[in-house]
Design a protein around this motif. Structure first.
Motif, PDB file in Angstrom:
ATOM      1  N   ALA A 177      63.970  36.201  38.200  1.00 32.73           N
ATOM      2  CA  ALA A 177      63.667  35.222  37.146  1.00 32.73           C
ATOM      3  C   ALA A 177      62.501  34.315  37.514  1.00 32.73           C
ATOM      4  O   ALA A 177      61.862  33.737  36.631  1.00 32.73           O
ATOM      5  CB  ALA A 177      64.905  34.394  36.840  1.00 32.73           C
ATOM      6  N   ASN A 178      62.215  34.185  38.800  1.00 31.74           N
ATOM      7  CA  ASN A 178      61.141  33.289  39.246  1.00 31.74           C
ATOM      8  C   ASN A 178      59.804  33.998  39.447  1.00 31.74           C
ATOM      9  O   ASN A 178      58.820  33.361  39.831  1.00 31.74           O
ATOM     10  CB  ASN A 178      61.539  32.589  40.555  1.00 31.74           C
ATOM     11  CG  ASN A 178      62.753  31.704  40.375  1.00 31.74           C
ATOM     12  OD1 ASN A 178      62.893  31.032  39.358  1.00 31.74           O
ATOM     13  ND2 ASN A 178      63.657  31.708  41.361  1.00 31.74           N
ATOM     14  N   ASP A 179      59.759  35.295  39.203  1.00 39.58           N
ATOM     15  CA  ASP A 179      58.539  36.071  39.454  1.00 39.58           C
ATOM     16  C   ASP A 179      57.656  36.146  38.210  1.00 39.58           C
ATOM     17  O   ASP A 179      58.139  36.136  37.076  1.00 39.58           O
ATOM     18  CB  ASP A 179      58.882  37.498  39.883  1.00 39.58           C
ATOM     19  CG  ASP A 179      59.477  37.563  41.281  1.00 39.58           C
ATOM     20  OD1 ASP A 179      59.136  36.694  42.096  1.00 39.58           O
ATOM     21  OD2 ASP A 179      60.287  38.481  41.539  1.00 39.58           O
ATOM     22  N   THR A 180      56.356  36.264  38.460  1.00 40.62           N
ATOM     23  CA  THR A 180      55.381  36.537  37.399  1.00 40.62           C
ATOM     24  C   THR A 180      54.489  37.673  37.855  1.00 40.62           C
ATOM     25  O   THR A 180      53.843  37.588  38.902  1.00 40.62           O
ATOM     26  CB  THR A 180      54.512  35.305  37.087  1.00 40.62           C
ATOM     27  OG1 THR A 180      55.347  34.234  36.625  1.00 40.62           O
ATOM     28  CG2 THR A 180      53.488  35.633  36.011  1.00 40.62           C
ATOM     29  N   LEU A 181      54.479  38.743  37.080  1.00 36.84           N
ATOM     30  CA  LEU A 181      53.634  39.895  37.369  1.00 36.84           C
ATOM     31  C   LEU A 181      52.485  39.895  36.366  1.00 36.84           C
ATOM     32  O   LEU A 181      52.708  39.872  35.157  1.00 36.84           O
ATOM     33  CB  LEU A 181      54.442  41.189  37.237  1.00 36.84           C
ATOM     34  CG  LEU A 181      53.668  42.506  37.385  1.00 36.84           C
ATOM     35  CD1 LEU A 181      53.084  42.651  38.783  1.00 36.84           C
ATOM     36  CD2 LEU A 181      54.579  43.694  37.052  1.00 36.84           C
ATOM     37  N   ILE A 182      51.253  39.893  36.864  1.00 34.82           N
ATOM     38  CA  ILE A 182      50.075  39.938  36.000  1.00 34.82           C
ATOM     39  C   ILE A 182      49.298  41.211  36.301  1.00 34.82           C
ATOM     40  O   ILE A 182      48.848  41.407  37.436  1.00 34.82           O
ATOM     41  CB  ILE A 182      49.175  38.701  36.193  1.00 34.82           C
ATOM     42  CG1 ILE A 182      49.938  37.416  35.875  1.00 34.82           C
ATOM     43  CG2 ILE A 182      47.926  38.817  35.320  1.00 34.82           C
ATOM     44  CD1 ILE A 182      49.122  36.156  36.087  1.00 34.82           C
ATOM     45  N   TRP A 183      49.158  42.063  35.285  1.00 28.89           N
ATOM     46  CA  TRP A 183      48.318  43.258  35.431  1.00 28.89           C
ATOM     47  C   TRP A 183      46.934  42.871  34.955  1.00 28.89           C
ATOM     48  O   TRP A 183      46.640  42.886  33.775  1.00 28.89           O
ATOM     49  CB  TRP A 183      48.890  44.418  34.628  1.00 28.89           C
ATOM     50  CG  TRP A 183      48.874  45.699  35.397  1.00 28.89           C
ATOM     51  CD1 TRP A 183      47.802  46.515  35.585  1.00 28.89           C
ATOM     52  CD2 TRP A 183      49.977  46.292  36.099  1.00 28.89           C
ATOM     53  NE1 TRP A 183      48.162  47.602  36.355  1.00 28.89           N
ATOM     54  CE2 TRP A 183      49.488  47.496  36.686  1.00 28.89           C
ATOM     55  CE3 TRP A 183      51.308  45.949  36.289  1.00 28.89           C
ATOM     56  CZ2 TRP A 183      50.303  48.343  37.440  1.00 28.89           C
ATOM     57  CZ3 TRP A 183      52.111  46.783  37.035  1.00 28.89           C
ATOM     58  CH2 TRP A 183      51.616  47.967  37.609  1.00 28.89           C
ATOM     59  N   ASN A 184      46.087  42.499  35.918  1.00 23.35           N
ATOM     60  CA  ASN A 184      44.738  42.014  35.630  1.00 23.35           C
ATOM     61  C   ASN A 184      43.789  43.210  35.575  1.00 23.35           C
ATOM     62  O   ASN A 184      43.215  43.609  36.578  1.00 23.35           O
ATOM     63  CB  ASN A 184      44.322  41.014  36.697  1.00 23.35           C
ATOM     64  CG  ASN A 184      42.897  40.518  36.549  1.00 23.35           C
ATOM     65  OD1 ASN A 184      42.138  40.480  37.492  1.00 23.35           O
ATOM     66  ND2 ASN A 184      42.520  40.146  35.339  1.00 23.35           N
ATOM     67  N   GLY A 185      43.651  43.796  34.388  1.00 23.35           N
ATOM     68  CA  GLY A 185      42.860  45.021  34.258  1.00 23.35           C
ATOM     69  C   GLY A 185      43.572  46.171  34.931  1.00 23.35           C
ATOM     70  O   GLY A 185      44.575  46.686  34.446  1.00 23.35           O
ATOM     71  N   VAL A 186      43.072  46.578  36.087  1.00 20.07           N
ATOM     72  CA  VAL A 186      43.716  47.646  36.860  1.00 20.07           C
ATOM     73  C   VAL A 186      44.363  47.097  38.135  1.00 20.07           C
ATOM     74  O   VAL A 186      44.885  47.865  38.931  1.00 20.07           O
ATOM     75  CB  VAL A 186      42.692  48.744  37.236  1.00 20.07           C
ATOM     76  CG1 VAL A 186      42.124  49.395  35.975  1.00 20.07           C
ATOM     77  CG2 VAL A 186      41.554  48.180  38.079  1.00 20.07           C
ATOM     78  N   ARG A 187      44.328  45.782  38.295  1.00 20.20           N
ATOM     79  CA  ARG A 187      44.823  45.172  39.521  1.00 20.20           C
ATOM     80  C   ARG A 187      46.124  44.408  39.271  1.00 20.20           C
ATOM     81  O   ARG A 187      46.128  43.393  38.586  1.00 20.20           O
ATOM     82  CB  ARG A 187      43.763  44.214  40.077  1.00 20.20           C
ATOM     83  CG  ARG A 187      44.116  43.635  41.431  1.00 20.20           C
ATOM     84  CD  ARG A 187      43.089  42.626  41.864  1.00 20.20           C
ATOM     85  NE  ARG A 187      43.412  42.053  43.160  1.00 20.20           N
ATOM     86  CZ  ARG A 187      43.029  40.859  43.576  1.00 20.20           C
ATOM     87  NH1 ARG A 187      42.295  40.097  42.777  1.00 20.20           N
ATOM     88  NH2 ARG A 187      43.356  40.408  44.756  1.00 20.20           N
ATOM     89  N   PRO A 188      47.256  44.882  39.817  1.00 17.41           N
ATOM     90  CA  PRO A 188      48.521  44.178  39.633  1.00 17.41           C
ATOM     91  C   PRO A 188      48.688  43.054  40.663  1.00 17.41           C
ATOM     92  O   PRO A 188      48.425  43.233  41.852  1.00 17.41           O
ATOM     93  CB  PRO A 188      49.565  45.267  39.857  1.00 17.41           C
ATOM     94  CG  PRO A 188      48.904  46.238  40.779  1.00 17.41           C
ATOM     95  CD  PRO A 188      47.432  46.182  40.481  1.00 17.41           C
ATOM     96  N   LEU A 189      49.115  41.885  40.178  1.00 16.72           N
ATOM     97  CA  LEU A 189      49.319  40.722  41.034  1.00 16.72           C
ATOM     98  C   LEU A 189      50.729  40.192  40.827  1.00 16.72           C
ATOM     99  O   LEU A 189      51.109  39.826  39.709  1.00 16.72           O
ATOM    100  CB  LEU A 189      48.302  39.632  40.713  1.00 16.72           C
ATOM    101  CG  LEU A 189      46.829  39.994  40.865  1.00 16.72           C
ATOM    102  CD1 LEU A 189      45.943  38.897  40.279  1.00 16.72           C
ATOM    103  CD2 LEU A 189      46.474  40.243  42.330  1.00 16.72           C
TER     104      LEU A 189
END
Length: 278
Positions: A223-235
């Motif tokens: 619940a505390n995580d944030t996944l950002i798919w920045n173009g082709v780069r996952p963060l």
């Protein structure tokens, strides 16, 4: 906004200004060249014509702005020239837009220009700008448009469907994302700007059923995580997590894209990208 007289706006190094706010300066017209195609043609000694290799690309193009300046004296003329240079030249791209297309901006570079003196104080000049990307883009990104849909950020000519409130923030396992751009949003080959912001619990797989592109995280989010798919780069929480993914990316076709989400509960997903126009 008053459309009877065209106005030109720019943002340089974070500062906004209206060219007509400068005493004596009058913006007249903005002209944009047509899209410039880049081909890769292959000829064969035993065949007529040529064959295109790979996709046809879009090259950089130019924008030209016409101005007229009325000086009060010779000193005013010199000071105005210096002020115009200060406003037009920067080490970063200038954000340019005008009143007849208020929701669309162009990222440009001012080229050297000459002035034509009409008398002791008045002059006219045309500034030509390079537009390296080859296309224009929406003033706001998709996830901002839904909150200010009837503001100047949305206008006729942006391919927005009539009578539909577009959404780019979702909490369902199945939804549709609309891409009003003139081109496919392709973060892999074309390096287009596309952020997919994912929150929830579980190991998410997001698939564009329209073209079968998909992304997947091979570990569970909390619940505390944030996944950002920045173009082709996952963060994941700001740190690269590519080893824990399928090394995929999402591509948005023109028009509606049918999106499916599996492996995730308490879904909170945002698609954030600028609309691109020729």
């Amino acid at each position: 906004m008053d459309f009877s007289k065209p106005r030109l706006f720019a943002k340089v190094d974070g500062h906004d200004f209206d060219f007509d706010e400068m005493n004596g300066l009058h913006f007249l017209e903005l002209r944009t060249t047509a899209p410039q195609t880049r081909t890769s043609l292959q000829t064969n000694d035993f065949q007529d014509g040529s064959k295109q290799q790979g996709p046809i690309l879009y090259g950089s193009r130019t924008v030209a702005a016409d101005f007229y300046f009325e000086a009060t004296d010779l000193y005013d003329f010199e000071l105005a020239s210096q002020e115009i240079w200060r406003r037009l030249y920067s080490r970063s791209l200038i954000e340019l837009r005008w009143s007849r297309m208020p929701g669309i901006k162009m990222l440009v570079i001012a080229k050297p220009f000459e002035t034509t003196r009409l008398n002791w104080g008045d002059m006219k000049f045309t500034v030509e700008f390079d537009m390296p990307a080859g296309y224009r883009q929406s003033l706001a990104k998709s996830d901002q448009m839904q909150f200010i849909y009837e503001d100047e950020l949305a206008q006729i000519g942006m391919n927005l469907p009539n009578g539909e409130d577009l959404a780019y923030h979702f909490k369902q396992t199945r939804f549709k994302v609309y891409n009003p751009s003139d081109v496919v949003i392709d973060p892999y080959y074309q390096r287009h700007d596309l952020d997919i912001i994912i929150k929830g619990q579980g190991a998410p797989t997001i698939t564009n059923l329209t073209n079968n592109y998909g992304i997947a995280l091979n570990r569970a989010l909390t619940a505390n995580d944030t996944l950002i798919w920045n173009g082709v780069r996952p963060l994941l929480n700001g740190a690269s997590c590519e080893r824990a993914t399928n090394h995929g990316h999402l591509q948005l076709e023109k028009g509606w894209n049918d999106i499916s989400v599996t492996g995730l509960s308490n879904i909170d997903i945002t698609f954030s990208f600028p609309f691109l126009y020729l």
